[in-house]
Design a protein around this motif. Sequence first.
Motif, PDB file in Angstrom:
ATOM      1  N   VAL A 294       0.938  12.976  72.192  1.00 52.74           N
ATOM      2  CA  VAL A 294      -1.065  14.013  71.480  1.00 52.74           C
ATOM      3  C   VAL A 294      -1.150  13.679  72.979  1.00 52.74           C
ATOM      4  CG1 VAL A 294      -2.569  13.980  69.942  1.00 52.74           C
ATOM      5  CG2 VAL A 294      -0.899  13.440  69.574  1.00 52.74           C
ATOM      6  N   SER A 295      -2.212  15.060  72.937  1.00 57.26           N
ATOM      7  CA  SER A 295      -2.428  15.329  74.948  1.00 57.26           C
ATOM      8  C   SER A 295      -3.676  13.949  74.830  1.00 57.26           C
ATOM      9  CB  SER A 295      -2.941  16.612  74.815  1.00 57.26           C
ATOM     10  OG  SER A 295      -3.708  16.868  76.089  1.00 57.26           O
ATOM     11  N   PRO A 296      -3.953  13.340  75.629  1.00 51.95           N
ATOM     12  CA  PRO A 296      -4.860  12.553  76.140  1.00 51.95           C
ATOM     13  C   PRO A 296      -5.520  13.384  77.125  1.00 51.95           C
ATOM     14  CG  PRO A 296      -3.169  11.863  77.562  1.00 51.95           C
ATOM     15  CD  PRO A 296      -2.562  13.161  76.589  1.00 51.95           C
ATOM     16  N   ASP A 297      -5.743  14.549  77.145  1.00 53.06           N
ATOM     17  CA  ASP A 297      -5.909  15.348  78.793  1.00 53.06           C
ATOM     18  C   ASP A 297      -6.380  16.583  78.094  1.00 53.06           C
ATOM     19  OD1 ASP A 297      -7.159  16.254  81.254  1.00 53.06           O
ATOM     20  OD2 ASP A 297      -5.398  15.234  82.124  1.00 53.06           O
ATOM     21  N   TRP A 298      -7.062  17.341  78.573  1.00 56.55           N
ATOM     22  CA  TRP A 298      -7.793  18.774  78.024  1.00 56.55           C
ATOM     23  C   TRP A 298      -7.010  19.648  79.167  1.00 56.55           C
ATOM     24  CZ3 TRP A 298      -9.791  15.863  74.518  1.00 56.55           C
ATOM     25  CH2 TRP A 298     -11.063  15.107  75.063  1.00 56.55           C
ATOM     26  N   GLY A 299      -6.875  20.343  78.487  1.00 54.58           N
ATOM     27  CA  GLY A 299      -6.779  22.081  79.332  1.00 54.58           C
ATOM     28  C   GLY A 299      -5.404  23.275  78.533  1.00 54.58           C
ATOM     29  N   ILE A 300      -4.599  23.907  79.459  1.00 48.54           N
ATOM     30  CA  ILE A 300      -3.459  23.930  78.228  1.00 48.54           C
ATOM     31  C   ILE A 300      -2.314  24.183  78.994  1.00 48.54           C
ATOM     32  CG2 ILE A 300      -2.268  26.374  77.971  1.00 48.54           C
ATOM     33  CD1 ILE A 300      -5.265  27.275  79.710  1.00 48.54           C
ATOM     34  N   PHE A 301      -0.703  23.726  77.847  1.00 51.39           N
ATOM     35  CA  PHE A 301      -0.178  22.532  77.882  1.00 51.39           C
ATOM     36  C   PHE A 301       2.224  23.719  77.604  1.00 51.39           C
ATOM     37  CE2 PHE A 301      -3.596  19.966  77.007  1.00 51.39           C
ATOM     38  CZ  PHE A 301      -3.284  19.286  78.078  1.00 51.39           C
ATOM     39  N   GLU A 302       2.635  23.643  78.368  1.00 47.14           N
ATOM     40  CA  GLU A 302       3.430  24.910  78.199  1.00 47.14           C
ATOM     41  C   GLU A 302       4.241  23.956  76.883  1.00 47.14           C
ATOM     42  OE1 GLU A 302       6.112  26.045  82.361  1.00 47.14           O
ATOM     43  OE2 GLU A 302       6.519  23.774  81.953  1.00 47.14           O
ATOM     44  N   ASP A 303       4.002  22.820  76.440  1.00 47.06           N
ATOM     45  CA  ASP A 303       4.967  22.885  75.168  1.00 47.06           C
ATOM     46  C   ASP A 303       4.019  23.837  74.029  1.00 47.06           C
ATOM     47  OD1 ASP A 303       7.789  21.331  76.342  1.00 47.06           O
ATOM     48  OD2 ASP A 303       5.814  20.219  76.931  1.00 47.06           O
ATOM     49  N   VAL A 304       5.131  24.753  73.379  1.00 47.15           N
ATOM     50  CA  VAL A 304       4.335  25.144  72.131  1.00 47.15           C
ATOM     51  C   VAL A 304       5.697  24.860  71.180  1.00 47.15           C
ATOM     52  CG1 VAL A 304       3.083  26.180  73.462  1.00 47.15           C
ATOM     53  CG2 VAL A 304       5.694  27.636  73.366  1.00 47.15           C
ATOM     54  N   LEU A 305       4.917  25.625  70.454  1.00 44.68           N
ATOM     55  CA  LEU A 305       5.897  25.992  69.072  1.00 44.68           C
ATOM     56  C   LEU A 305       7.677  26.824  69.304  1.00 44.68           C
ATOM     57  CD1 LEU A 305       3.574  26.343  65.725  1.00 44.68           C
ATOM     58  CD2 LEU A 305       4.500  24.360  66.812  1.00 44.68           C
ATOM     59  N   CYS A 306       8.451  26.500  69.284  1.00 47.57           N
ATOM     60  CA  CYS A 306      10.070  26.998  69.211  1.00 47.57           C
ATOM     61  C   CYS A 306       9.735  28.185  68.313  1.00 47.57           C
ATOM     62  CB  CYS A 306      10.784  26.147  69.026  1.00 47.57           C
ATOM     63  SG  CYS A 306      12.219  27.125  69.258  1.00 47.57           S
ATOM     64  N   ILE A 307       9.274  28.921  68.356  1.00 53.78           N
ATOM     65  CA  ILE A 307       9.343  30.311  67.420  1.00 53.78           C
ATOM     66  C   ILE A 307      10.818  30.743  67.248  1.00 53.78           C
ATOM     67  CG2 ILE A 307       9.015  32.698  67.350  1.00 53.78           C
ATOM     68  CD1 ILE A 307       6.386  30.446  67.472  1.00 53.78           C
ATOM     69  N   GLY A 308      11.647  30.600  67.960  1.00 52.76           N
ATOM     70  CA  GLY A 308      13.352  30.887  67.505  1.00 52.76           C
ATOM     71  C   GLY A 308      14.566  29.804  66.680  1.00 52.76           C
ATOM     72  N   ASN A 309      13.523  28.573  65.709  1.00 56.18           N
ATOM     73  CA  ASN A 309      13.086  27.563  65.317  1.00 56.18           C
ATOM     74  C   ASN A 309      13.569  28.047  63.708  1.00 56.18           C
ATOM     75  OD1 ASN A 309      14.232  25.589  63.367  1.00 56.18           O
ATOM     76  ND2 ASN A 309      13.730  24.321  65.219  1.00 56.18           N
ATOM     77  N   GLU A 310      13.589  28.310  63.037  1.00 56.96           N
ATOM     78  CA  GLU A 310      13.317  28.962  61.349  1.00 56.96           C
ATOM     79  C   GLU A 310      12.701  28.210  60.822  1.00 56.96           C
ATOM     80  OE1 GLU A 310      12.448  31.593  58.467  1.00 56.96           O
ATOM     81  OE2 GLU A 310      13.446  31.596  60.450  1.00 56.96           O
ATOM     82  N   ARG A 341       4.438  30.762  78.449  1.00 58.13           N
ATOM     83  CA  ARG A 341       5.900  31.848  77.549  1.00 58.13           C
ATOM     84  C   ARG A 341       6.800  30.964  77.950  1.00 58.13           C
ATOM     85  NH1 ARG A 341       1.515  34.025  74.355  1.00 58.13           N
ATOM     86  NH2 ARG A 341       0.977  36.117  75.213  1.00 58.13           N
ATOM     87  N   SER A 342       6.378  30.150  79.426  1.00 61.32           N
ATOM     88  CA  SER A 342       7.666  29.472  80.001  1.00 61.32           C
ATOM     89  C   SER A 342       8.809  29.076  78.489  1.00 61.32           C
ATOM     90  CB  SER A 342       7.049  28.449  81.079  1.00 61.32           C
ATOM     91  OG  SER A 342       5.997  27.352  80.032  1.00 61.32           O
ATOM     92  N   ARG A 343       7.850  27.754  77.654  1.00 58.42           N
ATOM     93  CA  ARG A 343       9.179  27.549  77.474  1.00 58.42           C
ATOM     94  C   ARG A 343      10.548  28.509  76.843  1.00 58.42           C
ATOM     95  NH1 ARG A 343       9.291  22.333  79.934  1.00 58.42           N
ATOM     96  NH2 ARG A 343       7.731  21.355  79.467  1.00 58.42           N
ATOM     97  N   TRP A 344       9.990  29.504  76.108  1.00 49.65           N
ATOM     98  CA  TRP A 344      10.723  30.300  75.498  1.00 49.65           C
ATOM     99  C   TRP A 344      11.132  31.187  76.501  1.00 49.65           C
ATOM    100  CZ3 TRP A 344       5.316  32.426  72.711  1.00 49.65           C
ATOM    101  CH2 TRP A 344       4.555  31.788  71.981  1.00 49.65           C
TER     102      TRP A 344
END
Length: 797
Positions: A294-310, A341-344
Amino acid sequence: MMTKLNHVLLAGVVALACTSCRAEKEADYQVIPLPQEVSLTQEKPFLLSKSVSITYPEGNALLKRNAEFLSGYIRQSTGYAPRVKALKEGETVKNAIGLGLDADIAGKEGYTLTTTSEGIRINGRTENGVFYGCQTLRKSTPAAAQGADISIPAGNIKDEPRFAYRGMHLDVCRHFFPLEFVKEYIDLLALHNMNTFHWHLTDDQGWRIEIKKYPKLTEIGSMRNRTVIGKARSGEYDNTPYGGFYTQEQAKEIVKYAQERYITVIPEVDLPGHMLAALAAYPDMGCTGGPYEVSPDWGIFEDVLCIGNEKTMQFLEDVMAEITEIFPSRFVHIGGDEAPRSRWAKCPKCQARIQAEGLKADKRHTAEDRLQSYCMTRIEKFLNSKGRQIIGWDEILEGDVAPNATVMSWRGTSGGIKAARLGHDVIMTPNVYCYFDYFQTADTKDEPLGIGGYVPVEKVYSLDPTASLTDEQAKHILGAQANLWTEYIATTEHVEYMVLPRMAALAEVQWTQPEKKDYADFTRRLPRLMELYQRDGMNYAKHIFDIQAKFTTTQEETEEGNGAVVATLRTIDNAPAYYTLDGTEPTTASQRYNGTGIAIRQSADLRAVAIRPEGRSKVIARSINFNKATFRPIELTGTQPAPKYAFKGAATLVDGMSGNDNYATGDWIGFIDGDVTAVIDLGSPTGNATAGNTAGLPEIKRVATHAVVDMSAWIAGCTGLTVSVSDDNKSFREVASKDFPAETDSRKKAVESYGITFEPVKARYVKVLIKRTPALPKGHPGEGKIPFLFIDEIVVE
């Protein structure tokens, strides 16, 4: 913190009236938001006293509740609560405030309020409208009139709102607020005639709503182990666990509390980004599998939900199934903003989904953009199957917009305008007008730590949600909303400070027809509403009572010089103002402002204060510094300012006034594309210099400028200056050049100076090339992307 929050308190500026002074007080209809039509008559007023009752038609439970609310409001002001009485059909009562329904009233939320000496009648087409009539009567009554009778003017009010959607937002993810405060916040919405509460419940820093099928969302996702100290990415943390969440029963309690006040609660579950709290609980839903925290910092982070995972998509549908059971609102907000989108791009599952769904890139969108659209559309279809519709932030326009989506436009108004032209319904929440986490004063040195930006009360009031649209397109604008993001807002007192009185300005934007709006009149009505804030213990901001200063420049040549800065001062109540020009503290012995403007023709340090019998306002300070470029004609050749940050344009760079570390005050202009080249016509003392004749030309030996560096806002500094001169504005020769190191500290916030000194040279025209930082540094969340460049004065000496 609260010492800072209260720095502008003026003892007694809106002091509550002495309750023992007289037995009768006067009401008026100068309320906020201003009703559409108010017509006073010459009849005797109605006297509200302890003997008055409030009536409603027997059997109407909603009007009974409205009557009980109104009785409670009157008790808050007077100390006595009028008796609530049900009337049988055909029964009448004199000396009463009667509530009723009238099918002939046009608007669903419209009402009429009729006052005679014998009583008051509030009718609405619906019970909602009657409730707003009750609010108008409530705000017409003096805030503190304990034991007094209230004389209410005879007349007629006919009123209905301009927009059907009138919202306020509260982020409880970055900082969590108790249930009782959420109810207080809803009461503030009711006071301001708002009908929608946008509740932001999930984000990287905390998951705040119980989902029974996924208990780890609150067991793990609601608690972060530490919180950043100071600005985002400062690298310092308090190492104190922080968290909290609402059970489903508590959320339903909030829904019911809001419904009783005709307010709809719209929940937001932000997806597919801003999901670190969920990933910390269920790491297999991410592209890398974690570990996540759980992020202790503010901002935008690369890790997002995996949309390819059903399994991830099933998770989202399961969450939405429970959300729709808790919240009966027609709309569910599903975010869609700030999802990198970098993780995707590197995830085999996401790439397989792209292939399976035939998602193609084009000139405007990547295949990964289409993947986000796939996610949003699929969740939209699921919610549609539950009889609901989605709202998304304007990033959902970056791809194929979900077909029936309502767009919430936050990055200025352009996204909303685009969506309306595409036929989508729109809610306007432009950050430059409606982000209440932005500073509300340009002088931020005594303000609590904030995210930045600058949105004063007057800026909020100036919003027109349908500007730049045809009548047909304007029909798609459902309304407007302000947002309160709480990265830097940790207490309930700070929440109040940030929303009040800006909420009052927004209320008039949402309710009152534009031709009825008048900011000067609004400020005359505002102190009356602020008396309610004060009576009820709200920690409201008082900047409105400070001197409001406007600075303009004149460029005509006179015997005294090439122009002047003219300072125009005003206060909302015409309180006397005193000023000095030498930087000393102004007192009643200083020069009194005469209302015609202060012409400043040489370097000065202006200080001004309003002095009232109740006390002094905050001192405003402004330094004016003249140099050879001040007020001279200037042209930007090539790169132009970004429209959002153009403000007064190139003239800002030679107006004699430097900015502070807040880039949004209008003292800076911002560029996002290319280096900046400015040509300044220095003229000559005699005004008759010609090409080849330098006798009358000014001599120069130094050029300098300043830049804001705010790396958390993707704003970097200058990396070089080049100075060239010309006698004819055609043929330039370079006289000096200097490079400066690019900023590498991703946490830095400062105002930086950049100067270059060279052998004296005479010239009429000076061309200054200001080189931008080409890319954000390694380790920055926006690594490799182009930062903004904000500059203020160009100094020529």
